[in-house]
Design a protein around this motif. Structure first.
Motif, PDB file in Angstrom:
ATOM      1  N   LEU A 233       0.837  -1.191   0.000  1.00  0.00           N
ATOM      2  CA  LEU A 233       0.000   0.000   0.000  1.00  0.00           C
ATOM      3  C   LEU A 233       0.879   1.251   0.000  1.00  0.00           C
ATOM      4  O   LEU A 233       1.824   1.358   0.780  1.00  0.00           O
ATOM      5  CB  LEU A 233      -0.906  -0.011   1.233  1.00  0.00           C
ATOM      6  CG  LEU A 233      -2.004   1.055   1.284  1.00  0.00           C
ATOM      7  CD1 LEU A 233      -3.019   0.825   0.165  1.00  0.00           C
ATOM      8  CD2 LEU A 233      -2.709   1.031   2.640  1.00  0.00           C
ATOM      9  N   GLY A 234       0.570   2.182  -0.920  1.00  0.00           N
ATOM     10  CA  GLY A 234       1.326   3.434  -1.000  1.00  0.00           C
ATOM     11  C   GLY A 234       2.458   3.406  -1.999  1.00  0.00           C
ATOM     12  O   GLY A 234       3.079   4.450  -2.248  1.00  0.00           O
ATOM     13  N   ASP A 235       2.776   2.254  -2.562  1.00  0.00           N
ATOM     14  CA  ASP A 235       3.851   2.181  -3.551  1.00  0.00           C
ATOM     15  C   ASP A 235       3.458   2.912  -4.825  1.00  0.00           C
ATOM     16  O   ASP A 235       2.283   2.934  -5.230  1.00  0.00           O
ATOM     17  CB  ASP A 235       4.161   0.719  -3.899  1.00  0.00           C
ATOM     18  CG  ASP A 235       4.918   0.000  -2.793  1.00  0.00           C
ATOM     19  OD1 ASP A 235       5.325   0.672  -1.828  1.00  0.00           O
ATOM     20  OD2 ASP A 235       5.090  -1.229  -2.906  1.00  0.00           O
ATOM     21  N   TYR A 236       4.452   3.549  -5.469  1.00  0.00           N
ATOM     22  CA  TYR A 236       4.264   4.146  -6.786  1.00  0.00           C
ATOM     23  C   TYR A 236       4.651   3.103  -7.838  1.00  0.00           C
ATOM     24  O   TYR A 236       5.690   2.461  -7.728  1.00  0.00           O
ATOM     25  CB  TYR A 236       5.114   5.404  -6.941  1.00  0.00           C
ATOM     26  CG  TYR A 236       4.516   6.615  -6.254  1.00  0.00           C
ATOM     27  CD1 TYR A 236       3.697   7.505  -6.960  1.00  0.00           C
ATOM     28  CD2 TYR A 236       4.763   6.855  -4.911  1.00  0.00           C
ATOM     29  CE1 TYR A 236       3.148   8.619  -6.323  1.00  0.00           C
ATOM     30  CE2 TYR A 236       4.219   7.955  -4.269  1.00  0.00           C
ATOM     31  CZ  TYR A 236       3.405   8.829  -4.980  1.00  0.00           C
ATOM     32  OH  TYR A 236       2.852   9.923  -4.351  1.00  0.00           O
ATOM     33  N   VAL A 237       3.806   2.966  -8.828  1.00  0.00           N
ATOM     34  CA  VAL A 237       4.057   1.954  -9.859  1.00  0.00           C
ATOM     35  C   VAL A 237       4.017   2.616 -11.225  1.00  0.00           C
ATOM     36  O   VAL A 237       3.309   3.609 -11.447  1.00  0.00           O
ATOM     37  CB  VAL A 237       3.006   0.826  -9.798  1.00  0.00           C
ATOM     38  CG1 VAL A 237       3.108   0.058  -8.492  1.00  0.00           C
ATOM     39  CG2 VAL A 237       1.589   1.364  -9.985  1.00  0.00           C
ATOM     40  N   ASN A 238       4.803   2.068 -12.142  1.00  0.00           N
ATOM     41  CA  ASN A 238       4.785   2.526 -13.522  1.00  0.00           C
ATOM     42  C   ASN A 238       3.839   1.659 -14.333  1.00  0.00           C
ATOM     43  O   ASN A 238       3.407   0.581 -13.898  1.00  0.00           O
ATOM     44  CB  ASN A 238       6.192   2.462 -14.118  1.00  0.00           C
ATOM     45  CG  ASN A 238       7.149   3.405 -13.431  1.00  0.00           C
ATOM     46  OD1 ASN A 238       6.778   4.536 -13.077  1.00  0.00           O
ATOM     47  ND2 ASN A 238       8.386   2.952 -13.217  1.00  0.00           N
ATOM     48  N   LYS A 239       3.552   2.101 -15.522  1.00  0.00           N
ATOM     49  CA  LYS A 239       2.710   1.321 -16.409  1.00  0.00           C
ATOM     50  C   LYS A 239       3.405   0.005 -16.738  1.00  0.00           C
ATOM     51  O   LYS A 239       4.564  -0.010 -17.117  1.00  0.00           O
ATOM     52  CB  LYS A 239       2.441   2.102 -17.685  1.00  0.00           C
ATOM     53  CG  LYS A 239       1.519   1.375 -18.665  1.00  0.00           C
ATOM     54  CD  LYS A 239       1.272   2.220 -19.902  1.00  0.00           C
ATOM     55  CE  LYS A 239       0.379   1.477 -20.892  1.00  0.00           C
ATOM     56  NZ  LYS A 239       0.121   2.283 -22.117  1.00  0.00           N
ATOM     57  N   GLY A 240       2.708  -1.105 -16.551  1.00  0.00           N
ATOM     58  CA  GLY A 240       3.266  -2.427 -16.807  1.00  0.00           C
ATOM     59  C   GLY A 240       3.931  -3.059 -15.605  1.00  0.00           C
ATOM     60  O   GLY A 240       4.408  -4.197 -15.695  1.00  0.00           O
ATOM     61  N   LYS A 241       3.954  -2.358 -14.468  1.00  0.00           N
ATOM     62  CA  LYS A 241       4.565  -2.916 -13.255  1.00  0.00           C
ATOM     63  C   LYS A 241       3.726  -4.088 -12.741  1.00  0.00           C
ATOM     64  O   LYS A 241       2.514  -4.003 -12.609  1.00  0.00           O
ATOM     65  CB  LYS A 241       4.666  -1.821 -12.184  1.00  0.00           C
ATOM     66  CG  LYS A 241       4.915  -2.303 -10.781  1.00  0.00           C
ATOM     67  CD  LYS A 241       6.311  -2.847 -10.589  1.00  0.00           C
ATOM     68  CE  LYS A 241       6.536  -3.237  -9.133  1.00  0.00           C
ATOM     69  NZ  LYS A 241       7.889  -3.794  -8.906  1.00  0.00           N
TER      70      LYS A 241
END
Length: 613
Positions: A233-241
């Motif tokens: 929870l709270g992680d930043y993710v990129n597209k396709g992660k």
């Protein structure tokens, strides 16, 4: 005068006849009596001699027990010259029963090699899916919080806050205002959202609400079990992660290890019968669907794959499996096969005993044979036997001892000659650790003699270079092994279980990276696997007889490891010829005192020292 002369002649004749009669009665009768007396004396002097089939130097005039091993003495058969074959050794029915000699008629069969396999259950790689985020942003909510949770296709698994999504929705609302005049802008705005995996239904809901949604739900693309959780929870993710790894376990793979020496015999399509230790009493079957084309350079094994249905999800990834494959030999027609127990090896020769039954009884004749490939529990015979020959398949050591005692051709004395005394054990010389001497029983347990398609262990009698760390780790394995040996000496199956687990624990701490030489590394891979298999079996069974069967195998391989690498400690290799149904077995000890782990209290001191390391 004349009458007087006649009277004298009559008296002389009478005296002569009487003398002859008395002489016949005295000397003729005494000759008959003498012959009878001689025959009687001969019968008395021809008393039965009793000996031990394991220790032929023991000879007693009365039956009893062997003073060395305690085995019942058997009558020594007198060689009265009545045998049709002077090279044969005769045995009475009583002697055969005491020596546990059994025979079998040789026949031709379709040769099948039994190969034992070890492996484990794995998830089907084709059913493993990485669930990824289709938009960049921050994880606001996680609906699946732990591995092992089952999810269904279309289920919401997370919510992502994305500034890019907010901007895209605002562009959609602005494009809708000019949809009548410039429909291409409105369609482009919708396509941008579809590229982020928003469905037509979701886009319609956004347009209907007229408000910008700050969180976008992520829907599961497939159904299955979460095997790995990759975000918090709270992680930043990129597209396709990737957020989760999902596996469908309705079907699984069972991957078995095939060792390099067994590779020529295992083929795609072979059936494997296997068991799972955690599911006792059940047998599973499957056919090999794929074999790795490349061997692992570290373990020297290739993987053989079996695909199997997993109804009820009873088979779980990482479960261990043990299987057997019946590998067909590359031989067009049927071949003569014999059990392994029938063969005696001298290092260069393989021999069997042929049974012959005549009017004078049963006798056995030694015969050399040429062996073909091993079948696991038997051998193919290339030369030396014909269909219909009857051979000894059990008690061959006892027959060979009787042959040595009678001066007939035997395993180590093919030409015959005076009986040998003491233990010979296949020509091994005590204290000699070179070449053909020493107690090198590598062919007894480390491989199959006379075979061409086996791993090359020809240099396993040479000391290998090992670091002090490795030697110390091997010494810890030896220490645990000695505890196991003492438990078997004391007939304690429970302590044997515990000691076997210590052997496994010590074996796990042996660092193979300490062996930089490739040959040494390969030898230790073979040795450690066999030690592990035997110790694992001992740790799981409570029958002490079965434990001792596995202990024989464990001892042979650990002895080879100690000889190869050394442990900086004096070790005695000891041998009992009566262990393993009179086939003989070895064990290791740190003291010269004989304490037999194969018989315990029943025959504690049976054995001898065959090597000192």
């Amino acid at each position: 005068m004349k009458s007087e002369t006649q009277k004298i002649v009559k008296i002389a004749l009478s005296t002569l006849v009487l003398g002859l009669l008395l002489g016949w009665l005295l000397f003729g009768g005494s000759k008959g009596n003498a012959t009878e007396e001689h025959q009687h004396t001969s019968e008395v002097s021809g008393e039965t001699i009793w000996t031990c089939s394991m220790h032929p130097q023991i000879r007693q005039t009365e039956p009893g027990d062997c003073p060395i091993c305690g085995m019942d003495l058997i009558p020594l058969e007198n060689d009265n010259g009545s045998e049709l074959d002077p090279m044969a050794v005769s045995m009475s029915k009583t002697a055969m029963q005491l020596a546990n000699v059994t025979t079998e008629i040789v026949g031709k069969t379709a040769p099948v090699k039994l190969i034992d396999l070890n492996g484990k259950v794995e998830a089907d790689e084709r059913s493993i899916y990485s669930q990824s985020s289709h938009i960049p942003g921050r994880v606001e909510r996680l609906m699946v919080n732990f591995t092992g949770e089952y999810i269904k296709q279309g289920q919401i698994i997370a919510y992502i806050y994305s500034p890019d999504l907010v901007t895209a929705q605002e562009e959609l609302f602005e494009a809708r205002k000019v949809a009548d005049t410039q429909p291409q802008f409105f369609n482009a705005a919708k396509e941008k959202l579809k590229n982020w995996k928003l469905s037509d239904n979701q886009i319609a809901q956004i347009l209907q609400s007229g408000t910008v949604k700050e969180e976008l739900p992520i829907h599961a693309d497939v159904s299955g079990y979460v095997t790995e959780k990759m975000v918090n929870l709270g992680d930043y993710v990129n597209k396709g992660k990737a957020l989760y790894q999902i596996a469908n376990l309705n079907s699984v793979w069972v991957l078995f290890d095939i060792y390099e020496s067994d590779m020529p015999w295992v083929r795609k399509g072979d059936e494997v019968v296997f068991t799972i230790p955690s599911l006792p009493g059940e047998n599973f079957k499957g056919r090999i669907s794929y074999i790795d084309p490349v061997i692992n350079p570290m373990t020297r094994v290739a993987k053989a794959r079996i695909e199997i249905g997993n109804a009820g999800l009873r088979l779980k990834p990482e479960m261990f499996a043990s299987g057997t494959v019946k590998a067909k030999q590359p031989i067009a027609s049927e071949a003569i096969t014999i059990p392994k127990s029938a063969v005696m090896w001298t290092g260069e020769r393989s021999v069997v005993y042929i049974k012959n039954t005549t009017s004078n009884g049963v006798n056995f004749v030694l015969r050399d044979v040429t062996l073909g490939p091993s079948l696991g529990n038997g051998f193919i015979v290339k030369e030396g036997l014909q269909e219909g020959d009857e051979i000894a398949v059990n008690g061959t050591f006892s027959i060979d001892a009787a042959a040595q005692l009678a001066g007939k051709p035997s395993m180590m004395n093919p030409e015959g000659g005076p009986a040998m005394t003491g233990h010979n054990h296949g020509g091994m010389k005590m204290g000699d650790d070179k070449g053909t001497g020493g107690s090198d029983h590598s062919e007894m347990d480390m491989g199959d003699p006379g075979l061409e398609n086996k791993t090359d262990h020809s240099d396993m009698n040479q000391r290998m270079t090992a670091t002090a760390t490795f030697k110390n780790q091997l010494k810890q394995v030896l220490s645990a092994y000695l505890e196991l040996k003492d438990a078997l000496v004391n007939d304690n199956a429970a302590k044997s279980n515990a000691a076997a687990k210590k052997v496994l624990s010590a074996l796990e701490h042996v660092d193979m990276k300490q062996l930089t030489d490739k040959k040494a590394h390969g030898h230790w891979m073979t040795i450690s696997k066999e030690i592990s298999n035997s110790a694992n079996s001992i740790s799981k069974i409570s029958d002490i007889k079965a434990q001792r069967d596995h202990f024989k195998h464990l001892s042979a391989h650990l002895s080879k490891g100690v000889k190869l690498f050394g442990v900086d400690q004096k070790i005695y290799e000891q041998f009992c010829p009566m262990a393993d149904n009179n086939k003989g077995a070895y064990w290791l000890s740190t003291t010269k005192e004989i304490k037999n782990p194969y018989f315990g209290e029943a025959m504690l001191t049976c054995g001898e020292i065959t090597d000192e390391m």
